[in-house]
Design an enzyme around this catalytic site. Structure first.
Site, short mmCIF file in Angstrom:
data_model
loop_
_atom_site.label_atom_id
_atom_site.label_comp_id
_atom_site.label_asym_id
_atom_site.label_seq_id
_atom_site.Cartn_x
_atom_site.Cartn_y
_atom_site.Cartn_z
N GLU A 175 -89.09 -2.54 -31.16
CA GLU A 175 -89.68 -3.60 -33.13
C GLU A 175 -89.61 -2.49 -34.19
OE1 GLU A 175 -91.28 -6.07 -30.06
OE2 GLU A 175 -92.16 -7.18 -31.43
N ARG A 205 -96.30 -3.11 -38.81
CA ARG A 205 -95.46 -4.64 -38.49
C ARG A 205 -96.57 -5.91 -38.86
NH1 ARG A 205 -95.43 -6.41 -31.96
NH2 ARG A 205 -94.54 -9.01 -32.69
N HIS A 211 -91.81 -13.41 -32.85
CA HIS A 211 -90.90 -11.84 -32.31
C HIS A 211 -89.95 -11.53 -32.94
CE1 HIS A 211 -92.91 -13.25 -28.14
NE2 HIS A 211 -93.05 -12.55 -28.60
N ASN A 264 -98.56 -0.67 -36.63
CA ASN A 264 -99.19 -1.92 -36.07
C ASN A 264 -100.73 -2.61 -35.23
OD1 ASN A 264 -99.20 -4.62 -34.32
ND2 ASN A 264 -97.67 -3.41 -32.90
N ARG A 323 -100.32 -18.45 -21.60
CA ARG A 323 -100.18 -19.36 -22.63
C ARG A 323 -99.34 -20.70 -21.73
NH1 ARG A 323 -97.85 -16.21 -27.07
NH2 ARG A 323 -99.62 -14.11 -26.97
#
Ligand code: AMP
Length: 397
Positions: free
Chosen positions: A385, A90, A179, A7, A240
């Site tokens: 993940e 990823r 996601h 990743n 955010r």
């Protein structure tokens, strides 16, 4: 079969080496401050963590150090890199072309380069990670697993924004969703735990972390999701804003005389829980401040819980029902307070949690927290993940 999952971020590179026969992690770790110094932390289950400070001018160099650590006589877990059967990467964005996990080749890399304008933060480091692996392990097959691909089957009515159509057809402005690898993993895992076919279940999966998204999964297919063109849309997040009235953006820009980059910085890095509380982007600090009577911290929690509730309700309407509600990621897995606030007053929709189960749960394993008479099952399912990426890679090679 041994699979290395990578990743790659702008100044970081995380890795996990899986033994797919046992499903176990052999080693994992992360390189930090690539391009501006460098350090690597290497973890092997059952051994002490090993951290080194080392100059990492590039992702190539970081990966070289990772390979040295994995094969090191003292800290390693394999004798030679040739024992790595495949690498899974990823990749946040697969654009409109890559609708499922795919083997990495020059055509894939070239396409990802063309969509950097719509994926400026995550695209370049992912490409660097893939190029570094192709250089250092040229004969090892590699796969790209996209966060967006879980959303490839959404209907146009779920991904087209009501803007002039040319912004979609010419500029590719649409909902992509993010996601996806996490939502896919927890939806599959939940069906497995319940012993029911995924195709028979209506689920809402809530990935609540520093970045948060909610997905409606109907029969294993993601039919709608809260994140959009970027991971900015949806519920309030650590830094955010999530969705706001779009007109607020040009209004603030004019009012404060801001450039697009400055405005983007406010929306992405200075808003959300941090912006509302003025205290921290971390949910734990927000909760602690609220408990001490900080009203803005309580407000940030209320905004978050109400935002999640609204998505759950709207996705129940879209799917005409709900069988399972799933919480995952840092906040979803660990914070009983937010789960309680979200599920409060939802009995009318068939959602009722058992407060004792919600508060006294074992971390790190799937746990059911719904009350015995809840029509909708409510579960905490830890996400993984990296393992999902390793599974996709194994299938591809
Ligand atoms: P993530 O992005 O999934 O790593 O989640 C980060 C968020 O989860 C932060 O706001 C943390 O406050 C929260 N979080 C992560 N781990 C824990 C934990 N063990 N206990 C409570 N909150 C946690």
């Amino acid at each position: 079969m041994k699979i290395l999952v990578i990743n790659s971020g702008s100044s970081s590179l995380k890795y996990q080496l899986f033994d797919m026969d046992s499903g176990k992690v052999l080693a994992k770790g992360g390189c930090e401050r690539i391009g501006a110094g460098g350090s690597v932390t290497h973890k092997v289950p059952g051994r002490d963590n090993y951290t080194i400070e080392i100059d990492l001018p590039s992702h190539d160099k970081a990966l070289e150090v990772v390979f040295e650590l994995l094969t090191d006589k003292v800290h390693g877990v394999i004798a030679d890199v040739s024992e790595i059967d495949a690498v899974g990467h990823r990749v946040a964005h697969g654009g409109e072309k890559y609708k499922k996990s795919s083997l990495v080749d020059i055509e894939l890399i070239n396409y990802l380069e063309t969509i950097i304008p719509i994926n400026p933060l995550h695209g370049p480091p992912a490409i660097k990670g893939m190029k570094a692996c192709l250089k250092l392990l040229p004969s090892t097959p590699q796969a790209a697993v996209f966060d967006t691909s879980f959303y490839a089957n959404m209907k146009p009515s779920r991904y087209i924004y009501a803007l002039p159509y040319e912004f979609y057809s010419e500029d590719k402005i649409r909902r992509y969703g993010f996601h996806g690898t996490s939502h896919r993993y927890v939806s599959q895992k939940t069906a497995e735990i319940l012993g029911k076919p995924l195709s028979s279940l209506k689920m809402v999966t809530c990935h609540l972390g520093n970045g948060s998204s909610i997905t409606a999964v109907d029969g294993g297919v993601a039919i709608d999701t809260s994140m959009g063109f970027t991971p900015q849309e949806g519920i309030e997040m650590g830094t955010r804003s999530g969705s706001i009235d779009p007109t607020v953006v040009p209004y603030i820009m004019k009012l404060k005389n801001l450039t697009p980059d400055q405005m983007s910085d406010i929306l992405n890095k200075q808003s959300g829980i941090l912006g509302v509380t003025g205290v921290s982007n971390d949910f734990r600090n927000c909760l602690a401040a609220a408990k001490e009577g900080n009203e803005r911290a309580q407000l940030a929690l209320d905004i978050l819980a109400n935002g999640i509730k609204k998505y759950i309700g709207s996705y129940m309407a879209e799917m005409n029902g709900l069988d399972v509600l799933v919480f995952t990621a840092g906040i979803g897995e660990n914070q009983c307070e937010i789960r309680r606030m979200v599920c409060e007053n939802m009995e009318g929709l068939g959602i009722k949690i058992d407060n004792d189960k919600n508060e006294n749960f074992e971390r790190g394993i799937p746990v059911e927290i719904s009350a015995a008479d809840s029509k909708v099952k409510v579960w905490i399912v830890p996400t993984d993940e990296e393992y999902m990426i390793a599974l996709d890679t194994q299938k591809l090679v």
